[in-house]
Design an enzyme around this catalytic site. Sequence first.
Site, PDB file in Angstrom:
ATOM      1  N   ARG A   1     -10.472   7.641  -0.439  1.00 22.02           N
ATOM      2  CA  ARG A   1      -9.138   8.263  -0.449  1.00 22.02           C
ATOM      3  C   ARG A   1      -8.844   8.670  -1.878  1.00 22.02           C
ATOM      4  O   ARG A   1      -9.038   7.883  -2.813  1.00 22.02           O
ATOM      5  CB  ARG A   1      -8.069   7.300   0.063  1.00 22.02           C
ATOM      6  CG  ARG A   1      -6.664   7.825  -0.213  1.00 22.02           C
ATOM      7  CD  ARG A   1      -5.587   7.046   0.503  1.00 22.02           C
ATOM      8  NE  ARG A   1      -5.578   7.389   1.926  1.00 22.02           N
ATOM      9  CZ  ARG A   1      -4.587   7.051   2.750  1.00 22.02           C
ATOM     10  NH1 ARG A   1      -3.550   6.372   2.306  1.00 22.02           N
ATOM     11  NH2 ARG A   1      -4.632   7.383   4.010  1.00 22.02           N
TER      12      ARG A   1
ATOM     13  N   HIS B   1      -6.874  14.440   6.626  1.00 24.56           N
ATOM     14  CA  HIS B   1      -6.977  13.008   6.916  1.00 24.56           C
ATOM     15  C   HIS B   1      -7.569  12.920   8.324  1.00 24.56           C
ATOM     16  O   HIS B   1      -6.871  12.629   9.298  1.00 24.56           O
ATOM     17  CB  HIS B   1      -5.587  12.356   6.852  1.00 24.56           C
ATOM     18  CG  HIS B   1      -5.600  10.864   6.836  1.00 24.56           C
ATOM     19  ND1 HIS B   1      -6.738  10.111   7.055  1.00 24.56           N
ATOM     20  CD2 HIS B   1      -4.600   9.953   6.650  1.00 24.56           C
ATOM     21  CE1 HIS B   1      -6.436   8.830   6.988  1.00 24.56           C
ATOM     22  NE2 HIS B   1      -5.145   8.707   6.738  1.00 24.56           N
TER      23      HIS B   1
ATOM     24  N   LYS C   1     -10.345   3.544 -17.354  1.00 26.97           N
ATOM     25  CA  LYS C   1     -10.842   3.712 -18.717  1.00 26.97           C
ATOM     26  C   LYS C   1     -11.360   5.127 -18.969  1.00 26.97           C
ATOM     27  O   LYS C   1     -11.957   5.393 -20.003  1.00 26.97           O
ATOM     28  CB  LYS C   1     -11.963   2.697 -18.981  1.00 26.97           C
ATOM     29  CG  LYS C   1     -11.518   1.247 -18.802  1.00 26.97           C
ATOM     30  CD  LYS C   1     -12.694   0.299 -18.925  1.00 26.97           C
ATOM     31  CE  LYS C   1     -12.272  -1.131 -18.626  1.00 26.97           C
ATOM     32  NZ  LYS C   1     -13.424  -2.066 -18.657  1.00 26.97           N
TER      33      LYS C   1
ATOM     34  N   ARG D   1      -2.435   0.430   5.532  1.00 24.62           N
ATOM     35  CA  ARG D   1      -2.940   0.655   6.876  1.00 24.62           C
ATOM     36  C   ARG D   1      -4.371   1.167   6.888  1.00 24.62           C
ATOM     37  O   ARG D   1      -5.236   0.617   7.553  1.00 24.62           O
ATOM     38  CB  ARG D   1      -2.056   1.679   7.614  1.00 24.62           C
ATOM     39  CG  ARG D   1      -0.840   1.093   8.255  1.00 24.62           C
ATOM     40  CD  ARG D   1       0.054   2.197   8.795  1.00 24.62           C
ATOM     41  NE  ARG D   1       1.287   1.658   9.317  1.00 24.62           N
ATOM     42  CZ  ARG D   1       2.277   1.210   8.558  1.00 24.62           C
ATOM     43  NH1 ARG D   1       2.161   1.234   7.252  1.00 24.62           N
ATOM     44  NH2 ARG D   1       3.366   0.719   9.102  1.00 24.62           N
ATOM     45  N   THR D   2      -4.619   2.261   6.178  1.00 22.45           N
ATOM     46  CA  THR D   2      -5.927   2.901   6.285  1.00 22.45           C
ATOM     47  C   THR D   2      -7.031   2.030   5.707  1.00 22.45           C
ATOM     48  O   THR D   2      -8.082   1.850   6.323  1.00 22.45           O
ATOM     49  CB  THR D   2      -5.895   4.278   5.595  1.00 22.45           C
ATOM     50  OG1 THR D   2      -4.843   5.063   6.156  1.00 22.45           O
ATOM     51  CG2 THR D   2      -7.207   5.011   5.789  1.00 22.45           C
TER      52      THR D   2
END
Length: 320
Positions: free
Chosen positions: A115, A143, A93, A65-66
């Site tokens: 995020r 958020h 890595k 969604r985001t």
Amino acid sequence: MTSAPAFPIYPHRHLLGIKDLSPGDIELLLDRAEKAVAISRQPEKKTSTLRGRTQINLFYESSTRTQSSFELAGKRLGADVMNMSVASSSVKKGETLIDTAMTLNAMRPDILIIRHSSAGAAALLAQKVGCAVVNAGDGAHEHPTQALLDALTIRRAKGRIGRLTVAICGDILHSRVARSNIILLNALGAAVRVVAPSTLLPSGIRDMGVTVYNSMAEGLKGVDVVMMLRLQRERMAGAMVPSVREYFRYFGLDSEKLKAANDGALVMHPGPMNRGVEIASEIADGPQSVIQEQVEMGVAVRMAVMEALLDPRRDPEGRA
């Protein structure tokens, strides 16, 4: 003679959390988002507002969604959008967030959307890059765009946020959505309740200006908005609930529990939903649900945030 700009300049360089915003800042972003809703409902949805600007989406946690919402928002504004696939990047890595930030900074993006599973990651990134940074969720911290889209959904449905009573129910302990919403709703004058089993409440929750309930029957009594949260089992260390069946029995939203709320109370969920765990399907799809509206408002809010941060009236350093 040029006409006066439609909106005041947003005073912040980044959007890292709701706690950094004044009530006026929040209302400014919501007003901008109202304009973006109208754009998204036009047959011709694409504008040239951010033409020539580069947006990088840097998602260390999986998100449908985001991430898709930010991508669509950037494209509707005319930006060049790059989704960085962390799973196949140098992060796997051993590259650190700071190394990644320095590499991306050398590409001279205009805005970075991040995020990350660690609280404070967005703030750290903002110190290392020369562009605007938007926090799309950092650990269990904040958020901010989710809280803004929730506020826009409520305001459009109820006409206001002040003097409403909002119950946030479920996994408060692990929820950055809950934290950002509590801060925003309090700032705009709502009365905020949290409803959860004691095992899913963070210490010091009462210091955030909320009333705490351990019973849905009591917590939903007379509320205007019921905001359900996802049970975040992937973040839990140990058994914090006996079983999902027991959880739904006591804290899942069904028609019987919803009767305690005011007539016409809104039902919300940030998604993704676990039907039959946090919410019954007949409620999620019922007439009081505004869950689909939340998805639409998400694109509008993210358009508004990016427009505000990349306002051409800012100086070359991004200052208002």
